[in-house]
Design an enzyme around this catalytic site. Structure first.
Site, short mmCIF file in Angstrom:
data_model
loop_
_atom_site.label_atom_id
_atom_site.label_comp_id
_atom_site.label_asym_id
_atom_site.label_seq_id
_atom_site.Cartn_x
_atom_site.Cartn_y
_atom_site.Cartn_z
N SER A 20 0.80 -1.23 0.00
CA SER A 20 0.00 0.00 0.00
C SER A 20 0.84 1.28 0.00
CB SER A 20 -0.90 0.02 1.23
OG SER A 20 -1.53 1.27 1.34
N ARG A 21 0.36 2.27 -0.75
CA ARG A 21 0.98 3.62 -0.77
C ARG A 21 0.30 4.54 0.24
NH1 ARG A 21 3.05 0.32 -4.79
NH2 ARG A 21 5.02 1.25 -5.39
N SER A 22 -0.76 4.08 0.89
CA SER A 22 -1.50 4.97 1.78
C SER A 22 -0.65 5.52 2.93
CB SER A 22 -2.75 4.26 2.33
OG SER A 22 -3.67 4.09 1.28
N THR A 67 -9.13 -2.48 2.78
CA THR A 67 -8.86 -2.97 1.43
C THR A 67 -9.11 -4.48 1.37
OG1 THR A 67 -7.31 -2.88 -0.42
CG2 THR A 67 -6.35 -3.30 1.74
N LYS A 71 -13.41 -5.38 2.19
CA LYS A 71 -14.27 -4.25 1.84
C LYS A 71 -15.77 -4.55 1.97
CE LYS A 71 -11.61 -1.23 -1.14
NZ LYS A 71 -11.46 -0.68 -2.48
N ASP A 108 -13.75 5.95 -3.23
CA ASP A 108 -12.99 5.61 -4.44
C ASP A 108 -13.56 6.28 -5.70
OD1 ASP A 108 -11.02 4.07 -3.28
OD2 ASP A 108 -12.07 2.17 -3.58
N ALA A 135 -16.48 -4.43 -14.48
CA ALA A 135 -17.61 -4.46 -13.56
C ALA A 135 -17.19 -5.08 -12.23
CB ALA A 135 -18.79 -5.22 -14.17
N GLY A 137 -15.09 -4.43 -8.37
CA GLY A 137 -15.34 -3.50 -7.26
C GLY A 137 -15.05 -2.05 -7.63
N TYR A 225 -2.40 2.66 -12.08
CA TYR A 225 -1.30 3.63 -12.01
C TYR A 225 0.07 2.97 -12.09
CZ TYR A 225 -1.69 2.63 -6.97
OH TYR A 225 -1.78 2.01 -5.75
N GLY A 246 -4.55 6.33 -12.61
CA GLY A 246 -5.22 6.01 -11.35
C GLY A 246 -4.60 6.62 -10.10
#
Ligand code: NAP
Length: 281
Positions: A20-22, A67, A71, A108, A135, A137, A225, A246
């Site tokens: 994760s980049r969060s 995540t 979710k 999102d 189609a 998430g 991304y 993204g």
């Protein structure tokens, strides 16, 4: 939100979470705004989710992101889920309220829309028909958020038609189903093409689509991304269309979460983009 004078902790619940980049985003903002706090990763396997969620308020966290694979599974563990997240069928942000109860959101789709408006301020969700490919998430978040922000015609094409049908059922009459094989016909007259499939991600085959019928003024967004420019975005840029990857979604979905947890609506600065780019190097 907890007392602004205490050390604030938020984090990500997922399994796995290491990629994760969060943390880079939120810890950059904490430092930039001089807020005492930390965003940390919580690797929580599915069978421990309930115990972990019960601990969020008890441990004094301001909230968390959620995540894969939690979710959907987190829904029954929350005290309330806002309407958009309910329609999307997934939560990506949890906020601990003053009374210790937990509210779930999904930023999102709105983050994606904001990234498009950042790139082309003249574009709006109701500027014209939209074609969403995929189609899963992410597509569901994009379609539900576009509809909530006024999009009147959202064409959805997916390899597995049943999943597109589920989105139409959840979102309503604005969604028009398009057979996957007819995705090029559905480019006619659109104001936005959004790739929400995983095709074009590093290591995966590219999305196959001829853009010859794509209007010159249409925006082209890709939720991917990595790489920063997918073959789809490269082809669209070469034709002169405005393109958006993204990364803008990732950054923009984080803003309202940070605001809810730490009381500041943070800005996406060149320094933050640089910090993120450094994680890809
Ligand atoms: P997902 O639920 O697994 O959905 C994947 C989608 O790609 C489905 O629509 C699937 O079609 C389609 N697909 C996969 N392989 C295909 C193929 N060979 N031919 C045609 N369609 C194919 O994934 P997701 O969570 O929605 O994510 C979708 C993409 O968005 C991923 O690349 C993800 O990294 C990206 N994403 C980015 C952000 C961000 O922060 N920028 C956030 C979320 C997601 P079927 O239904 O037919 O399998």
């Amino acid at each position: 939100m907890a007392d602004a004078n205490t050390f604030g902790i938020a984090g990500l619940l997922g399994w796995p979470v290491a990629q994760s980049r969060s943390p880079t985003i939120h810890n950059h903002w904490l430092a930039h705004y001089g807020i005492a706090g930390r965003y940390v990763l919580f690797g929580v396997p599915p069978e421990k989710l309930e115990t972990a969620v019960r601990g969020i308020a008890v441990l004094g966290l301001r909230g968390c992101n959620v995540t894969t694979p939690h979710k959907q599974a987190i829904f029954p563990l929350l005290d309330r889920v806002d309407e958009l997240a309910r329609r999307i069928g997934a939560v990506n942000t949890v906020v601990v309220e003053k009374d210790g109860t937990l509210t779930g959101f999904n930023n999102d789709g709105n983050g994606f829309i904001q990234s498009l408006r950042d790139a082309d301020p003249g574009w709006r969700p109701d500027s014209g028909p939209v074609l969403v490919l995929g189609a899963g998430g992410a597509a569901r978040a994009v379609v539900a958020s576009l509809a909530a922000q006024g999009a009147r015609e959202i064409r959805v094409a997916n390899r597995t038609p049943g999943k597109a049908r589920e989105i139409a059922d959840a979102v309503g009459a604005a969604v028009k189903l398009v057979p996957w094989e007819q995705r090029e016909d559905a480019l006619d007259g659109i104001a936005l093409l959004a790739n929400a499939t995983s095709l074009g991600t590093a290591g995966k085959p590219p999305l196959e689509i001829s853009l010859s019928r794509l209007p010159q003024k249409a925006l082209v967004g890709d939720l991917i991304y990595i790489p920063p420019e997918t073959p789809l975005l490269a082809a669209a840029r070469t034709r002169g269309n405005v393109t958006v990857n993204g990364l803008g979604l990732l950054l923009n979905q984080a803003r309202p979460a940070f605001n809810a947890w730490f009381g500041v609506m943070p800005e996406i600065t060149p320094a933050l983009r640089q910090a993120i780019a450094a994680t890809f190097a």
